[in-house]
Design an enzyme around this catalytic site. Structure first.
Site, PDB file in Angstrom:
ATOM      1  N   ASN A  48      -8.521   3.901   5.145  1.00 50.19           N
ATOM      2  CA  ASN A  48      -8.497   2.468   4.829  1.00 50.19           C
ATOM      3  C   ASN A  48      -9.877   1.982   4.389  1.00 50.19           C
ATOM      4  O   ASN A  48     -10.912   2.486   4.841  1.00 50.19           O
ATOM      5  CB  ASN A  48      -7.936   1.626   5.987  1.00 50.19           C
ATOM      6  CG  ASN A  48      -8.603   1.858   7.322  1.00 50.19           C
ATOM      7  OD1 ASN A  48      -9.178   2.913   7.568  1.00 50.19           O
ATOM      8  ND2 ASN A  48      -8.538   0.866   8.193  1.00 50.19           N
ATOM      9  N   VAL A  49      -9.850   1.028   3.473  1.00 49.57           N
ATOM     10  CA  VAL A  49     -11.078   0.461   2.909  1.00 49.57           C
ATOM     11  C   VAL A  49     -10.938  -1.060   2.971  1.00 49.57           C
ATOM     12  O   VAL A  49     -10.139  -1.641   2.226  1.00 49.57           O
ATOM     13  CB  VAL A  49     -11.285   0.929   1.441  1.00 49.57           C
ATOM     14  CG1 VAL A  49     -12.548   0.307   0.859  1.00 49.57           C
ATOM     15  CG2 VAL A  49     -11.356   2.452   1.365  1.00 49.57           C
ATOM     16  N   CYS A  59      -5.014  -0.105   2.560  1.00 54.90           N
ATOM     17  CA  CYS A  59      -4.599   0.769   3.653  1.00 54.90           C
ATOM     18  C   CYS A  59      -4.895   2.229   3.304  1.00 54.90           C
ATOM     19  O   CYS A  59      -5.065   2.586   2.128  1.00 54.90           O
ATOM     20  CB  CYS A  59      -3.105   0.625   3.908  1.00 54.90           C
ATOM     21  SG  CYS A  59      -2.636  -0.925   4.697  1.00 54.90           S
ATOM     22  N   GLU A  61      -2.868   4.590   3.261  1.00 53.48           N
ATOM     23  CA  GLU A  61      -1.793   5.123   2.399  1.00 53.48           C
ATOM     24  C   GLU A  61      -2.045   4.768   0.939  1.00 53.48           C
ATOM     25  O   GLU A  61      -1.704   5.537   0.040  1.00 53.48           O
ATOM     26  CB  GLU A  61      -0.430   4.570   2.837  1.00 53.48           C
ATOM     27  CG  GLU A  61      -0.026   4.934   4.247  1.00 53.48           C
ATOM     28  CD  GLU A  61      -0.465   3.892   5.273  1.00 53.48           C
ATOM     29  OE1 GLU A  61      -1.600   3.368   5.176  1.00 53.48           O
ATOM     30  OE2 GLU A  61       0.322   3.598   6.175  1.00 53.48           O
ATOM     31  N   CYS A  95       3.013  -0.478   2.440  1.00 53.67           N
ATOM     32  CA  CYS A  95       2.839   0.968   2.259  1.00 53.67           C
ATOM     33  C   CYS A  95       4.165   1.707   2.274  1.00 53.67           C
ATOM     34  O   CYS A  95       4.311   2.746   1.633  1.00 53.67           O
ATOM     35  CB  CYS A  95       1.870   1.503   3.309  1.00 53.67           C
ATOM     36  SG  CYS A  95       0.195   0.935   2.956  1.00 53.67           S
TER      37      CYS A  95
HETATM   38  N1  THU Z   1      -3.828  -0.059   8.030  1.00 53.13           N
HETATM   39  C1  THU Z   1      -3.616   1.073   7.319  1.00 53.13           C
HETATM   40  O1  THU Z   1      -4.554   1.710   6.813  1.00 53.13           O
HETATM   41  N2  THU Z   1      -2.328   1.483   7.151  1.00 53.13           N
HETATM   42  C2  THU Z   1      -1.234   0.836   7.643  1.00 53.13           C
HETATM   43  O2  THU Z   1      -0.108   1.233   7.347  1.00 53.13           O
HETATM   44  C3  THU Z   1      -1.413  -0.284   8.546  1.00 53.13           C
HETATM   45  C4  THU Z   1      -2.794  -0.839   8.647  1.00 53.13           C
HETATM   46  C5  THU Z   1      -5.217  -0.538   8.167  1.00 53.13           C
HETATM   47  C6  THU Z   1      -5.512  -1.795   7.408  1.00 53.13           C
HETATM   48  C7  THU Z   1      -6.683  -2.356   8.172  1.00 53.13           C
HETATM   49  O3  THU Z   1      -7.876  -1.831   7.637  1.00 53.13           O
HETATM   50  C8  THU Z   1      -6.502  -1.842   9.584  1.00 53.13           C
HETATM   51  O4  THU Z   1      -5.510  -0.824   9.518  1.00 53.13           O
HETATM   52  C9  THU Z   1      -6.054  -2.889  10.584  1.00 53.13           C
HETATM   53  O5  THU Z   1      -4.920  -3.535  10.130  1.00 53.13           O
END
Ligand code: THU
Length: 132
Positions: A48-49, A59, A61, A95
């Site tokens: 995630n970024v 996210c 994904e 996602c």
């Molecule tokens: N996040 C993801 O990377 N994937 C998901 O499917 C759910 C949430 C990340 C987004 C954010 O940077 C952190 O989790 C908290 O929500």
């Protein structure tokens, strides 16, 4: 003759954990890693970024799907997503839509409740078929 290989979930989890090390999550402090196995046996990964504007957060994904397309866009057959405790993370709604379009039908996703297909996670989905 090519054989269907069993999915090595531990290898996918390990790849997701490795990708998570590059997460940029200074706002939530919630790093996430994702790894996907493509039809041709490649492993693509993402983390995630986040962004100061919050809503623009990508996210893990999303970044994994970018890696997938960078590597030719072959469809996904299995995906593992891990949180900071190495536990499977349920993909968010956006996602799930991304995974649907970039996976084969029956794409398997590891969740805390066990393996689920993308169709189980996103029933009655809007998809490319609706655009035909
Ligand atoms: N996040 C993801 O990377 N994937 C998901 O499917 C759910 C949430 C990340 C987004 C954010 O940077 C952190 O989790 C908290 O929500």
């Amino acid at each position: 003759m090519s054989e269907v290989q069993p999915i090595d979930w531990q290898q996918l989890r390990d790849a997701a954990i490795k990708a998570r090390a590059n997460a940029y999550a200074p706002y939530s402090s919630y790093p996430v890693g994702a790894a996907g196995l493509t039809v041709t046996g490649e492993i693509v990964t993402g983390c995630n970024v986040e962004n100061a504007s919050y809503g623009l957060t990508l996210c893990a994904e999303c970044s994994m799907v970018s890696d997938q397309h960078k590597n030719g866009g072959t469809k996904l057959v299995a995906v593992a997503i891990v949180d900071q405790l190495n536990q499977p993370l349920a993909p968010c709604g956006r996602c799930r839509q991304l995974l649907l379009e970039n996976g084969l039908p029956g794409l398997l996703i590891e969740t805390a409740a066990g393996l689920r297909t993308i169709e189980q996670l996103l029933p009655d989905a809007f998809s490319t078929r609706d655009l035909e």
